[in-house]
Design a protein around this motif. Sequence first.
Motif, PDB file in Angstrom:
ATOM      1  N   GLY A   1       0.835  -1.192   0.000  1.00 48.47           N
ATOM      2  CA  GLY A   1       0.000   0.000   0.000  1.00 48.47           C
ATOM      3  C   GLY A   1       0.873   1.247   0.000  1.00 48.47           C
ATOM      4  N   PHE A   2       0.268   2.376  -0.280  1.00 48.17           N
ATOM      5  CA  PHE A   2       1.002   3.631  -0.313  1.00 48.17           C
ATOM      6  C   PHE A   2       1.026   4.251   1.081  1.00 48.17           C
ATOM      7  CE2 PHE A   2      -0.203   3.018  -4.723  1.00 48.17           C
ATOM      8  CZ  PHE A   2       0.971   3.351  -5.387  1.00 48.17           C
ATOM      9  N   ASP A   3       1.795   3.653   1.954  1.00 50.40           N
ATOM     10  CA  ASP A   3       1.932   4.173   3.300  1.00 50.40           C
ATOM     11  C   ASP A   3       3.352   3.949   3.792  1.00 50.40           C
ATOM     12  OD1 ASP A   3       2.043   1.443   4.545  1.00 50.40           O
ATOM     13  OD2 ASP A   3      -0.032   1.375   3.836  1.00 50.40           O
ATOM     14  N   ALA A   4       3.714   4.621   4.875  1.00 51.55           N
ATOM     15  CA  ALA A   4       5.079   4.566   5.395  1.00 51.55           C
ATOM     16  C   ALA A   4       5.442   3.178   5.895  1.00 51.55           C
ATOM     17  CB  ALA A   4       5.240   5.593   6.521  1.00 51.55           C
ATOM     18  N   VAL A   5       4.456   2.433   6.424  1.00 56.80           N
ATOM     19  CA  VAL A   5       4.748   1.103   6.952  1.00 56.80           C
ATOM     20  C   VAL A   5       5.205   0.176   5.838  1.00 56.80           C
ATOM     21  CG1 VAL A   5       3.761  -0.916   8.101  1.00 56.80           C
ATOM     22  CG2 VAL A   5       3.124   1.394   8.858  1.00 56.80           C
ATOM     23  N   PHE A   6       4.498   0.207   4.710  1.00 55.85           N
ATOM     24  CA  PHE A   6       4.848  -0.661   3.582  1.00 55.85           C
ATOM     25  C   PHE A   6       6.216  -0.295   3.010  1.00 55.85           C
ATOM     26  CE2 PHE A   6       4.866  -0.864  -1.113  1.00 55.85           C
ATOM     27  CZ  PHE A   6       5.030  -2.233  -1.257  1.00 55.85           C
ATOM     28  N   PHE A   7       6.439   0.984   2.729  1.00 58.55           N
ATOM     29  CA  PHE A   7       7.705   1.395   2.116  1.00 58.55           C
ATOM     30  C   PHE A   7       8.879   1.155   3.059  1.00 58.55           C
ATOM     31  CE2 PHE A   7       4.756   4.022  -0.451  1.00 58.55           C
ATOM     32  CZ  PHE A   7       5.158   3.589  -1.713  1.00 58.55           C
TER      33      PHE A   7
END
Length: 368
Positions: A215-221
């Motif tokens: 997903g486009f979130d800080a956790v994923f990246f």
Amino acid sequence: MAVDVQAPPDKEVDTPVPPRRRRNLLSRIWRIYLVRRLVYAVFVTWLVMTGTFFMVRAMPGDPVEVLAGRLSQQGINLEQARQQAKQSLAYDPDAPILQQYWEYLTNLLRGDFGMTISQRGTTVVDHVMEYLPWTLFSVGAGMVIAIVVGMGLGMVMAYRRNGWFDHLLSNIASTLSAIPNYLGAMALILIGSAWLGLFDFWSMRGRLSEGVEPGFDAVFFGDALYHAILPIVTYAFTITGGWMLVMKASTTEVLSEDYVTVANARGLKGRRVGLAYVGRNSVLPLVPQVALALGTLVGGAIIVEQILSYPGVGQLFINAITKRDYPVIQAVVLILTVAVVFSNLVVDMLNSWLDPRIRTGDAEEAGA
């Protein structure tokens, strides 16, 4: 008395184009640098694609036997397992090899890479796209880091040549450039994880941690970067040395040019001379190195991803060879070939734009 009959003056008569004029037209088209490079790129891609098609079918074992062996483990008669395996394939394995090749080419021209053999009901494109973005991310990030760091340090080495700083970094760069990326990956695990305990290799395997969804979130990246950091460091570590040495040599050569001496004599600031005169002209010879570095990284990713347990195209390729998944093997080789060949094409076009003498055929005279 005979009367000459002539065509009406307003009626146009079609005249064929003389063969000599056609040859002159083709000759003018062939003189275009972009056309020649495109033809060469397409030819190399076709050659590799054709060689891969025939070589994978010359390997011992075939998909029918592999699938039949799996089915026979489920209690199915071996002969019935072979029949079911043949029916599950998206092509006829008993057809003549040239007929299979022709069908492969025609399907490829329509953008159809076929169906995977190891995963029934899954297209090759969908299967490859599960792995390709992760390889592009790790290879791309490692290459960008290596280029930025290598060019920066190489330029500093050239300005401080023959000093202790230059000698130290030159030895380090020579050592790094001699290390294959797969040895770098093994050394990273052995020294960083086993000996020094700087990181936990077992927790960094795979693409994402358990429970993390794309997903486009800080956790994923953040988690994706955590799992990709080892291959990124491996790629950057093993090619930075080459960039340092090449940039040093190029910058040293430019520093001896007359226009740099004149710029310094005019009293221009060192930063302006370094960027406008030295830096720009030093980078020009390094442009072709981008494609070479990309080819080295992409080829080495096959082994590096296996060592680091990073599920990218390299790991997909090894699994496809083990399972004799011909369509996936052909697709991966084609993708890697296109990436290397057309990156060389882009570099050639950029180089010819920076130095127009290349496309006019005067590059050799310019270097004389």
